[in-house]
Design a protein around this motif. Structure first.
Motif, short mmCIF file in Angstrom:
data_model
loop_
_atom_site.label_atom_id
_atom_site.label_comp_id
_atom_site.label_asym_id
_atom_site.label_seq_id
_atom_site.Cartn_x
_atom_site.Cartn_y
_atom_site.Cartn_z
N GLN A 156 0.83 -1.21 0.00
CA GLN A 156 0.00 0.00 0.00
C GLN A 156 0.86 1.25 0.00
O GLN A 156 0.58 2.22 -0.70
CB GLN A 156 -0.93 0.00 1.21
CG GLN A 156 -2.04 -1.02 1.10
CD GLN A 156 -2.98 -0.94 2.27
OE1 GLN A 156 -2.55 -1.05 3.42
NE2 GLN A 156 -4.25 -0.75 2.00
N ASP A 157 1.93 1.21 0.79
CA ASP A 157 2.86 2.35 0.79
C ASP A 157 3.47 2.54 -0.59
O ASP A 157 3.62 3.67 -1.07
CB ASP A 157 3.96 2.13 1.82
CG ASP A 157 3.46 2.25 3.25
OD1 ASP A 157 2.36 2.81 3.46
OD2 ASP A 157 4.16 1.77 4.17
N GLY A 160 0.98 4.10 -2.86
CA GLY A 160 0.77 5.50 -2.49
C GLY A 160 1.90 6.41 -2.93
O GLY A 160 1.67 7.56 -3.31
N TRP A 165 -3.73 3.90 -5.10
CA TRP A 165 -4.12 3.25 -3.86
C TRP A 165 -4.27 1.74 -4.07
O TRP A 165 -4.43 1.27 -5.19
CB TRP A 165 -5.42 3.83 -3.29
CG TRP A 165 -6.61 3.91 -4.21
CD1 TRP A 165 -7.02 4.99 -4.92
CD2 TRP A 165 -7.54 2.86 -4.52
NE1 TRP A 165 -8.15 4.70 -5.65
CE2 TRP A 165 -8.50 3.41 -5.42
CE3 TRP A 165 -7.68 1.54 -4.12
CZ2 TRP A 165 -9.57 2.65 -5.93
CZ3 TRP A 165 -8.74 0.78 -4.63
CH2 TRP A 165 -9.67 1.34 -5.51
N LEU A 166 -4.15 1.02 -2.96
CA LEU A 166 -4.25 -0.44 -3.00
C LEU A 166 -5.18 -0.89 -1.89
O LEU A 166 -5.04 -0.47 -0.74
CB LEU A 166 -2.87 -1.06 -2.80
CG LEU A 166 -2.78 -2.57 -2.98
CD1 LEU A 166 -2.70 -2.91 -4.47
CD2 LEU A 166 -1.56 -3.14 -2.25
N ALA A 167 -6.14 -1.73 -2.24
CA ALA A 167 -7.05 -2.32 -1.26
C ALA A 167 -7.00 -3.83 -1.40
O ALA A 167 -6.66 -4.35 -2.46
CB ALA A 167 -8.48 -1.82 -1.47
N THR A 168 -7.35 -4.57 -0.33
CA THR A 168 -7.40 -6.02 -0.42
C THR A 168 -8.82 -6.52 -0.29
O THR A 168 -9.65 -5.94 0.42
CB THR A 168 -6.53 -6.69 0.67
OG1 THR A 168 -6.98 -6.26 1.95
CG2 THR A 168 -5.07 -6.33 0.49
N THR A 183 -9.21 5.78 -0.66
CA THR A 183 -7.86 5.27 -0.41
C THR A 183 -7.96 4.16 0.63
O THR A 183 -7.60 4.34 1.78
CB THR A 183 -6.93 6.39 0.10
OG1 THR A 183 -7.52 7.02 1.24
CG2 THR A 183 -6.71 7.42 -0.97
N LEU A 185 -7.68 0.86 3.04
CA LEU A 185 -6.60 0.23 3.78
C LEU A 185 -6.77 -1.28 3.72
O LEU A 185 -7.82 -1.80 3.36
CB LEU A 185 -6.60 0.69 5.24
CG LEU A 185 -6.39 2.18 5.44
CD1 LEU A 185 -6.52 2.52 6.93
CD2 LEU A 185 -5.03 2.62 4.93
N ALA A 186 -5.72 -2.02 4.08
CA ALA A 186 -5.78 -3.47 4.02
C ALA A 186 -6.82 -4.02 4.96
O ALA A 186 -7.06 -3.48 6.04
CB ALA A 186 -4.41 -4.05 4.38
N ALA A 197 -5.59 -8.21 -4.24
CA ALA A 197 -5.48 -6.77 -4.07
C ALA A 197 -6.04 -6.05 -5.29
O ALA A 197 -5.97 -6.56 -6.41
CB ALA A 197 -4.03 -6.36 -3.84
N LEU A 199 -5.79 -2.43 -7.28
CA LEU A 199 -5.01 -1.20 -7.47
C LEU A 199 -5.86 -0.18 -8.20
O LEU A 199 -6.47 -0.50 -9.23
CB LEU A 199 -3.75 -1.51 -8.26
CG LEU A 199 -2.82 -0.32 -8.57
CD1 LEU A 199 -2.09 0.12 -7.31
CD2 LEU A 199 -1.82 -0.69 -9.66
#
Length: 288
Positions: A156-157, A160, A165-168, A183, A185-186, A197, A199
């Motif tokens: 995720q970092d 960013g 952004w990245l989500a799971t 944005t 979070l996991a 994930a 993106l």
């Protein structure tokens, strides 16, 4: 320092074939490698190769731009490994849709990299550079017991840092484990399973697609460097309806660009091998 900097900048032309070769290992839509590079004086321009556009599955060139964005990030890392500091301008002709047909036709650069400074690569940059040659997770079975919590946070970092952004998506399908907002979070990885994930970017302009490509590359290299390889799920990004559905599930105001499977292969499994790379004569032009 002046001697090192002068030496590095003087060797730019000598190193450029190695840089473009390294960039060619970037992931691309169905491994089409749809890019072309033009080298000038301390300058590297990235163009789309319209002959590689897959009209049936990618009619508007969204994935082609993502692919070129990934190649751009690989080129950035390759330059850093050689001590160059890349100064990148994405879509120097403008970020809007007006010139998209020219971008996809290879008539305008998708990005320009200028090199006017030198600095040794740090340890993490060297790790990412090494990961570019290690391949990514294949499409075979993956290890089902790996705890991905720490890796997901790092990925995720990575996304960013590139403006994405990245989500799971939790493997249990429990919506309580899904993140919300633009944005995300996991999710809670308490079951220890591998992650799927998503993106995404804030919007879906050409410049956002290039952003997604650079973020995808950074995420994949970060995953490999951490020992938790990742693999894009091809059919998921080919079908717009799937990406729209994922956006709704995530309750995100952004645009889903890619779906990525996270996790190492089963014991005895191997990382995915890239298809043969296109020869430099097809993807590189060196200006006089």
């Amino acid at each position: 320092m002046k001697t090192m900097r002068a030496t590095a900048l003087t060797s730019f032309r000598e190193e450029i074939e190695a840089v473009v070769t390294a960039a060619s290992y970037a992931p691309s839509i169905h491994d089409t490698q749809p890019w072309h590079w033009l080298v000038g004086d301390r300058r590297l321009d990235l163009f789309a190769d319209p002959s590689r556009l897959l009209g049936a599955v990618d009619p508007d060139g969204r994935q082609l731009l993502i692919s070129c964005g990934a190649a751009l990030y690989y080129a950035r890392i390759a330059l850093r490994l050689r001590g160059f500091v890349p100064d990148v301008v994405v879509l120097p002709g403008g970020p809007g849709y007006g010139g998209l047909h020219r971008d996809l036709a290879g008539k305008e650069p998708l990005a320009t990299i200028r090199v006017n400074a030198a600095k040794p690569a740090d340890c993490w940059e060297r790790s990412l550079g090494a990961a570019a040659y290690l391949g990514h997770a294949g499409r075979g079975p993956i290890e089902p017991t790996t705890d991905m919590t720490g890796a997901v946070a790092a990925l995720q970092d990575a996304a960013g840092l590139e403006g994405a952004w990245l989500a799971t998506l939790d493997d249990t399908g429990d919506d309580d484990h899904l993140a919300t907002g633009p944005t995300p979070l996991a999710g809670d990885r308490r079951d220890g399973q591998n992650a799927v994930a998503v993106l995404g970017t804030a919007a879906d302009r050409p410049i956002d697609r290039m952003t997604a490509g650079q973020a995808l590359a950074r995420v994949l290299l970060t995953a490999t460097a951490l020992g938790a390889p990742a693999c894009p799920i091809g059919h998921a990004q080919d079908i717009d309806a799937i990406r729209v559905t994922l956006r709704e599930i995530l309750r995100s105001t952004g645009t889903v660009q890619m779906v990525i499977r996270l996790g190492p292969p089963l014991p005895g499994g191997v990382l995915g091998e890239p298809a043969p790379r296109r020869p430099l004569s097809e993807i590189l032009t060196i200006a006089d």
